[in-house]
Motif scaffolding. Structure first.
Motif, PDB file in Angstrom:
ATOM      1  N   LEU A  46       0.852  -1.184   0.000  1.00 18.76           N
ATOM      2  CA  LEU A  46       0.000   0.000   0.000  1.00 18.76           C
ATOM      3  C   LEU A  46       0.891   1.238   0.000  1.00 18.76           C
ATOM      4  CD1 LEU A  46      -2.698   1.538   0.341  1.00 18.76           C
ATOM      5  CD2 LEU A  46      -2.374   1.321   2.819  1.00 18.76           C
ATOM      6  N   GLY A  48       0.588   4.205   1.033  1.00 17.20           N
ATOM      7  CA  GLY A  48      -0.390   4.846   1.904  1.00 17.20           C
ATOM      8  C   GLY A  48      -0.190   6.355   1.965  1.00 17.20           C
ATOM      9  N   SER A  50      -0.226   7.651   4.578  1.00 15.61           N
ATOM     10  CA  SER A  50       0.599   7.748   5.793  1.00 15.61           C
ATOM     11  C   SER A  50       1.980   8.291   5.442  1.00 15.61           C
ATOM     12  CB  SER A  50       0.722   6.377   6.468  1.00 15.61           C
ATOM     13  OG  SER A  50       1.126   5.393   5.537  1.00 15.61           O
ATOM     14  N   LYS A 118      -7.093   2.861  -3.072  1.00 15.20           N
ATOM     15  CA  LYS A 118      -7.826   2.733  -1.800  1.00 15.20           C
ATOM     16  C   LYS A 118      -8.425   4.100  -1.463  1.00 15.20           C
ATOM     17  CE  LYS A 118      -5.765   2.490   2.432  1.00 15.20           C
ATOM     18  NZ  LYS A 118      -6.389   3.651   3.117  1.00 15.20           N
ATOM     19  N   VAL A 220       1.924  -0.091   9.032  1.00 16.21           N
ATOM     20  CA  VAL A 220       2.804   0.910   8.424  1.00 16.21           C
ATOM     21  C   VAL A 220       4.229   0.369   8.588  1.00 16.21           C
ATOM     22  CG1 VAL A 220       3.669   3.270   8.666  1.00 16.21           C
ATOM     23  CG2 VAL A 220       1.211   2.819   8.827  1.00 16.21           C
TER      24      VAL A 220
HETATM   25  O1  KIV Z   1      -2.088   5.284   4.691  1.00 18.89           O
HETATM   26  C1  KIV Z   1      -1.957   4.210   5.288  1.00 18.89           C
HETATM   27  O2  KIV Z   1      -0.865   3.800   5.664  1.00 18.89           O
HETATM   28  C2  KIV Z   1      -3.163   3.433   5.554  1.00 18.89           C
HETATM   29  C3  KIV Z   1      -3.010   2.210   6.406  1.00 18.89           C
HETATM   30  C4  KIV Z   1      -2.953   2.613   7.827  1.00 18.89           C
HETATM   31  C5  KIV Z   1      -4.064   1.219   6.149  1.00 18.89           C
HETATM   32  O3  KIV Z   1      -4.215   3.777   5.133  1.00 18.89           O
END
Ligand code: KIV
Length: 279
Positions: A46, A48, A50, A118, A220
């Protein structure tokens, strides 16, 4: 693929749920990490939002731009051969209009090389999910603690703790499945709520702070490998202390440079000796 590596696809992830095999997902932000984690056999990467916190140093994910996610997605897909790469849609890249959402998600797929996107939300994003799926873009949902709603939620706190909220979350999970999402991240919700959602859906749930009953787990990567310097969410398990190792390695390097021990002396003829010999 010429080197015989078969990339993971949506169908593989659905099959995993059917067979009761857990899905392993980590956040990844660059090509080097992608290469390493691909070697480790992680199923889903992902990219993300984040990244706003762990890479850019912001206090929330809200300042992250589509261009930033695109930039990191391009790096990750360059380093990935096997894992399924999901790019996170950042704040305001899908909430304004459906047309903008399709355009922005399309860039993450077309220019970034991601295999899916996502986005956070339930009822409010159903039309967007449907349109993306219609356009051939696989969508991973995200319910429970939605970091892009941090102000509305009054902080990063556990969600769906009372039965009414839990019921609403279950209903929104069903709606996302109905709208065509292929998986849903469940963040910071009670274990039994995640268990119920997981049992009711035929698409996989990926938990983070949602207990052991989900079809997969995500962390993460900076938290999981001990690179995060700030305090960690309570559900995180650290599988390494790479941050401490980096500090020690950097100290050793600094000491060797300062003491003249690096680079080491080479036992070859010095340039001046060669010059002298040819006089
Ligand atoms: O951005 C991200 O790392 C997330 C995860 C916490 C699922 O959305």
């Amino acid at each position: 693929m010429s080197d015989g590596v078969r990339p993971i696809r949506v169908r593989d992830l659905l099959e995993k749920k059917r067979r009761g095999e857990r899905i392993v997902m980590l956040t990844v932000y660059d090509a080097t990490m992608a290469r390493l984690l691909d070697r480790a056999g992680i199923d889903v990467f992902l990219v993300g939002d984040s990244l706003g916190m762990v890479i850019e140093g912001h206090a929330t994910t809200l300042p992250v731009t589509l261009d930033a996610v695109l930039h990191h997605t391009q790096a990750v897909t360059r380093g990935t051969k096997r894992a399924f790469v999901v790019a996170d849609m950042p704040f305001l890249s899908y909430q304004v209009t459906v047309v903008e959402a399709v355009h922005n998600a399309g860039r993450l797929i077309q220019e970034g090389g991601a295999a899916a996107v996502k986005l956070e939300g339930g009822r409010a994003v159903l039309e967007v999910v449907e349109r993306l799926v219609d356009a051939g873009i696989p969508v991973m949902g995200h319910l429970g603690l939605m970091p892009q709603h941090v102000h509305e939620l009054s902080g990063f706190r556990m969600q769906a703790k009372d039965p009414r909220d839990a019921g609403r979350l279950l209903e929104e999970a069903r709606m996302l499945e109905q709208a065509g999402a292929f998986a849903i991240v469940l963040e910071s919700i009670p274990d039994d709520v995640a268990e119920r959602v997981t049992a009711e859906l035929s698409i996989p749930t990926i938990g983070i702070g949602a207990g052991p009953h989900c079809d997969g787990q995500v962390l993460v990567s900076y938290d999981a490998f001990g690179l995060t310097v700030e305090s960690l969410p309570p559900f995180v398990k650290q599988y390494a202390q790479l941050g401490e190792q980096m500090v020690e390695a950097a100290k050793e390097y600094a000491a060797e440079v300062r003491e003249g021990r690096f680079p080491a002396l080479k036992r070859t003829l010095s340039v001046s000796a060669v010059i002298d010999r040819h006089k």
